[in-house]
Enzyme design. Structure first.
Site, PDB file in Angstrom:
ATOM      1  N   GLU A 154       0.864  -1.188   0.000  1.00 41.69           N
ATOM      2  CA  GLU A 154       0.000   0.000   0.000  1.00 41.69           C
ATOM      3  C   GLU A 154       0.899   1.236   0.000  1.00 41.69           C
ATOM      4  O   GLU A 154       1.820   1.338   0.802  1.00 41.69           O
ATOM      5  CB  GLU A 154      -0.905  -0.029   1.236  1.00 41.69           C
ATOM      6  CG  GLU A 154      -1.620   1.262   1.552  1.00 41.69           C
ATOM      7  CD  GLU A 154      -2.494   1.815   0.419  1.00 41.69           C
ATOM      8  OE1 GLU A 154      -3.306   1.057  -0.146  1.00 41.69           O
ATOM      9  OE2 GLU A 154      -2.332   3.026   0.092  1.00 41.69           O
ATOM     10  N   ARG A 169     -17.126   3.328   6.139  1.00 43.15           N
ATOM     11  CA  ARG A 169     -16.053   2.689   5.344  1.00 43.15           C
ATOM     12  C   ARG A 169     -14.889   2.256   6.234  1.00 43.15           C
ATOM     13  O   ARG A 169     -14.314   1.187   6.041  1.00 43.15           O
ATOM     14  CB  ARG A 169     -15.520   3.669   4.298  1.00 43.15           C
ATOM     15  CG  ARG A 169     -16.448   3.993   3.186  1.00 43.15           C
ATOM     16  CD  ARG A 169     -15.815   5.057   2.313  1.00 43.15           C
ATOM     17  NE  ARG A 169     -14.624   4.552   1.679  1.00 43.15           N
ATOM     18  CZ  ARG A 169     -14.596   4.061   0.448  1.00 43.15           C
ATOM     19  NH1 ARG A 169     -15.694   4.041  -0.273  1.00 43.15           N
ATOM     20  NH2 ARG A 169     -13.488   3.592  -0.061  1.00 43.15           N
ATOM     21  N   TYR A 185     -28.339   7.631   5.405  1.00 50.23           N
ATOM     22  CA  TYR A 185     -28.589   6.345   6.069  1.00 50.23           C
ATOM     23  C   TYR A 185     -27.735   6.227   7.328  1.00 50.23           C
ATOM     24  O   TYR A 185     -26.707   6.888   7.462  1.00 50.23           O
ATOM     25  CB  TYR A 185     -28.337   5.164   5.121  1.00 50.23           C
ATOM     26  CG  TYR A 185     -27.010   5.147   4.413  1.00 50.23           C
ATOM     27  CD1 TYR A 185     -25.858   4.675   5.032  1.00 50.23           C
ATOM     28  CD2 TYR A 185     -26.917   5.582   3.099  1.00 50.23           C
ATOM     29  CE1 TYR A 185     -24.649   4.626   4.356  1.00 50.23           C
ATOM     30  CE2 TYR A 185     -25.708   5.549   2.414  1.00 50.23           C
ATOM     31  CZ  TYR A 185     -24.580   5.065   3.042  1.00 50.23           C
ATOM     32  OH  TYR A 185     -23.386   5.035   2.377  1.00 50.23           O
ATOM     33  N   ASP A 190     -12.119  -1.199  -8.130  1.00 52.49           N
ATOM     34  CA  ASP A 190     -12.133   0.000  -8.966  1.00 52.49           C
ATOM     35  C   ASP A 190     -11.040  -0.008 -10.032  1.00 52.49           C
ATOM     36  O   ASP A 190     -11.167   0.682 -11.042  1.00 52.49           O
ATOM     37  CB  ASP A 190     -11.973   1.259  -8.092  1.00 52.49           C
ATOM     38  CG  ASP A 190     -13.288   1.719  -7.484  1.00 52.49           C
ATOM     39  OD1 ASP A 190     -14.291   0.991  -7.614  1.00 52.49           O
ATOM     40  OD2 ASP A 190     -13.309   2.805  -6.878  1.00 52.49           O
TER      41      ASP A 190
HETATM   42  P1  FAD Z   1      -9.595   2.008  -3.485  1.00 47.25           P
HETATM   43  O1  FAD Z   1     -10.467   2.156  -2.306  1.00 47.25           O
HETATM   44  O2  FAD Z   1      -9.364   3.201  -4.332  1.00 47.25           O
HETATM   45  O3  FAD Z   1      -8.200   1.451  -2.953  1.00 47.25           O
HETATM   46  C1  FAD Z   1      -7.050   1.453  -3.754  1.00 47.25           C
HETATM   47  C2  FAD Z   1      -5.838   1.450  -2.833  1.00 47.25           C
HETATM   48  O4  FAD Z   1      -4.666   1.290  -3.625  1.00 47.25           O
HETATM   49  C3  FAD Z   1      -5.671   2.762  -2.066  1.00 47.25           C
HETATM   50  O5  FAD Z   1      -5.470   2.474  -0.708  1.00 47.25           O
HETATM   51  C4  FAD Z   1      -4.450   3.408  -2.704  1.00 47.25           C
HETATM   52  O6  FAD Z   1      -3.701   4.205  -1.799  1.00 47.25           O
HETATM   53  C5  FAD Z   1      -3.667   2.181  -3.152  1.00 47.25           C
HETATM   54  N1  FAD Z   1      -2.746   2.417  -4.265  1.00 47.25           N
HETATM   55  C6  FAD Z   1      -2.957   3.122  -5.403  1.00 47.25           C
HETATM   56  N2  FAD Z   1      -1.884   3.089  -6.202  1.00 47.25           N
HETATM   57  C7  FAD Z   1      -0.952   2.331  -5.566  1.00 47.25           C
HETATM   58  C8  FAD Z   1       0.370   1.923  -5.898  1.00 47.25           C
HETATM   59  N3  FAD Z   1       0.976   2.282  -7.046  1.00 47.25           N
HETATM   60  N4  FAD Z   1       1.037   1.143  -5.017  1.00 47.25           N
HETATM   61  C9  FAD Z   1       0.454   0.766  -3.842  1.00 47.25           C
HETATM   62  N5  FAD Z   1      -0.788   1.138  -3.477  1.00 47.25           N
HETATM   63  C10 FAD Z   1      -1.486   1.895  -4.339  1.00 47.25           C
HETATM   64  N6  FAD Z   1     -19.519   1.180  -2.913  1.00 47.25           N
HETATM   65  C11 FAD Z   1     -20.413   0.339  -2.343  1.00 47.25           C
HETATM   66  O7  FAD Z   1     -20.253  -0.887  -2.417  1.00 47.25           O
HETATM   67  N7  FAD Z   1     -21.506   0.824  -1.676  1.00 47.25           N
HETATM   68  C12 FAD Z   1     -21.743   2.164  -1.547  1.00 47.25           C
HETATM   69  O8  FAD Z   1     -22.744   2.574  -0.944  1.00 47.25           O
HETATM   70  C13 FAD Z   1     -20.813   3.077  -2.149  1.00 47.25           C
HETATM   71  N8  FAD Z   1     -21.012   4.412  -2.059  1.00 47.25           N
HETATM   72  C14 FAD Z   1     -20.119   5.259  -2.647  1.00 47.25           C
HETATM   73  C15 FAD Z   1     -20.360   6.639  -2.587  1.00 47.25           C
HETATM   74  C16 FAD Z   1     -19.493   7.529  -3.202  1.00 47.25           C
HETATM   75  C17 FAD Z   1     -19.793   9.006  -3.164  1.00 47.25           C
HETATM   76  C18 FAD Z   1     -18.334   7.024  -3.860  1.00 47.25           C
HETATM   77  C19 FAD Z   1     -17.356   7.967  -4.502  1.00 47.25           C
HETATM   78  C20 FAD Z   1     -18.089   5.656  -3.928  1.00 47.25           C
HETATM   79  C21 FAD Z   1     -18.980   4.760  -3.336  1.00 47.25           C
HETATM   80  N9  FAD Z   1     -18.789   3.374  -3.406  1.00 47.25           N
HETATM   81  C22 FAD Z   1     -19.689   2.523  -2.837  1.00 47.25           C
HETATM   82  C23 FAD Z   1     -17.672   2.806  -4.204  1.00 47.25           C
HETATM   83  C24 FAD Z   1     -16.510   2.343  -3.348  1.00 47.25           C
HETATM   84  O9  FAD Z   1     -16.112   3.390  -2.515  1.00 47.25           O
HETATM   85  C25 FAD Z   1     -15.350   1.905  -4.225  1.00 47.25           C
HETATM   86  O10 FAD Z   1     -15.806   1.136  -5.299  1.00 47.25           O
HETATM   87  C26 FAD Z   1     -14.346   1.052  -3.430  1.00 47.25           C
HETATM   88  O11 FAD Z   1     -13.862   1.769  -2.330  1.00 47.25           O
HETATM   89  C27 FAD Z   1     -13.183   0.598  -4.301  1.00 47.25           C
HETATM   90  O12 FAD Z   1     -12.245  -0.091  -3.516  1.00 47.25           O
HETATM   91  P2  FAD Z   1     -10.845  -0.510  -4.132  1.00 47.25           P
HETATM   92  O13 FAD Z   1     -10.121  -1.225  -3.033  1.00 47.25           O
HETATM   93  O14 FAD Z   1     -11.032  -1.190  -5.431  1.00 47.25           O
HETATM   94  O15 FAD Z   1     -10.123   0.868  -4.470  1.00 47.25           O
END
Ligand code: FAD
Length: 404
Positions: A34, A108, A217, A299
């Protein structure tokens, strides 16, 4: 238990930690990197529908979830302009009866911490903070990750869980920046005790208005209220690093025509965080989720608009599906990753597309808005429920038995 695979994970968000947990539980060696100096999550809530709660329960996290999440009684939809009730979906009891798990809402940070605690209890997992990584080399025998100047680690497979601006995705698929949606999210969370009694809530409430919607909520076992307002607007600057403070007056200016209960809700929140929302078009082929020894997850693979509340949910389903695919020992590792992609891409694409469509429906104006409100009154639960999503098995994502 399958024979041990050496798994490298880029990113320690919800998707990365879920991957580490599911993989370690299956007996694999996991090294997660991370880039941030501490594991943390922004102060905002997320909804976790029954399909996702089932995944968490399958990892033994049901009790932990029970203690920190809220379990709303219903989803109610109201007009942002008049305050009129347009429709509702009962959640408590109904979700368990139909989909085998409750509908939860959670901070979260609580979900992240719950996953982190479970990962730290596993053998053979190393979590390295302060370590931005980049793909160095992918060969027939393994993958090499650059973890610092002249520093490399090698593993059998790499999982890119590095979010919307994923560098692993870039290495796999080339540079295609995320889409700027033109939507802004104002987010806030406060103890319910700080709201006037009439604004406290044990439901998910969605207020729909022209070019805007607001969702509120409970989280933290019902003790806090999460509020998110989505409006149309553009921002300038580097969106990969864009998280701004804002205040109620900025948002109230946009909500000037809205009903007083909604304005009161917004006025009760002094500080907001402001995000510019980005996404990508729905996945169009499995190669966008895995190629060779690299898989994308969460994501990094399928960033979506939050209007179906499924981004984190799909990341958790991905992690579950990846572990199941990796257990297919008769196949070589690239074929197992391809299985993962084949099992996941259509469901994730469908969720991305539905989330985008929901945005258009939520923000409708003119005749579309009247049609939406009338349909909601007539069909109610039938419109708000999403059986193909909530009942769907991540490995059999589009069962024909489900309508819609
Ligand atoms: P991220 O949370 O973006 O994590 C990626 C991680 O990788 C980060 O910690 C970052 O620091 C790290 N990283 C990046 N590049 C590097 C690198 N080169 N080397 C090492 N580490 C790195 N989802 C739901 O399921 N329900 C909901 O109700 C919901 N509501 C939402 C409301 C809003 C307004 C928004 C914006 C989003 C919402 N989401 C919801 C979506 C959800 O927040 C995301 O889809 C989810 O957090 C994605 O998780 P992730 O681990 O894929 O990515």
């Amino acid at each position: 238990m399958s024979s041990q695979i050496d798994i490298l994970v880029a990113g320690g968000g919800i998707g990365g930690l879920a991957t580490a947990l599911a993989s370690a539980r299956a007996g694999h060696r996991v090294r997660l990197f991370e880039r941030a100096p501490v594991f943390s999550e922004v102060g905002a809530g997320i909804q976790i529908s029954p399909n996702v709660v089932r995944v968490l329960q399958s990892w033994g996290l049901g009790e932990a979830l029970q203690s920190v999440a809220a379990f709303p009684d219903r989803l109610q939809v109201r007009s942002a302009l008049s305050g009129r009730h347009l429709g509702q979906l009962t959640l408590a009891g109904r979700a368990e009866a139909l989909y085998g798990a409750p509908y939860a809402t959670i901070h979260r940070a609580d979900l992240h911490q719950l996953l982190l605690t479970a990962v730290q209890a596993q053998a053979d997992v190393s979590l390295q903070l302060n370590t931005p990584v980049a793909v160095a080399e992918v060969g027939p025998e393994g993958v090499s990750l650059k973890t610092g100047p002249q520093k490399y680690v090698e593993g059998d497979v790499l999982v890119g869980a590095d979010g919307l601006w994923s560098g692993v995705r870039q290495a796999l698929l080339g540079v295609q920046p995320p889409r700027v949606t033109g939507h802004l999210a104002f987010r806030a969370m406060l103890p319910q005790a700080r709201f006037p009694a009439a604004l406290r809530s044990s439901s998910v409430t969605a207020w729909l208005g022209p070019d805007l919607h607001v969702v509120a909520y409970p989280v933290r076992a019902g003790e806090w209220l999460n509020v998110v307002a989505i409006v149309h607007g553009e921002v300038q600057g580097d969106l990969s690093n864009w998280d701004h403070g804002s205040n109620a007056s900025q948002l109230l200016a946009v909500l000037a025509d809205c009903c007083s209960p909604l304005q009161d809700l917004v006025r009760a929140v002094p500080e907001w965080r402001l995000w510019a929302l980005c996404d990508r078009p729905p996945l169009s082929r499995p190669e966008e989720m895995a190629q060779g020894r690299i898989a994308l997850l969460g994501d990094a693979a399928h960033p979506m608009r939050p209007y179906l509340a499924q981004g984190a949910g799909m990341a958790l389903e991905d992690a579950h599906a990846l572990t199941l695919a990796l257990a297919q020992e008769a196949l070589d590792l690239p074929t197992r990753l391809r299985r993962y992609a084949l099992n996941r891409w259509q469901r994730c694409a469908r969720v991305q597309a539905r989330a985008e469509r929901n945005g258009r429906v939520f923000h409708a104006t003119g005749p579309l808005q009247w049609g939406r409100d009338a349909a909601m009154g007539l069909l109610g639960e039938g419109l708000l429920d999403v059986p193909w999503l909530y009942a769907g098995d991540p490995l059999n994502p589009l069962p024909a038995a489900h309508p819609q």
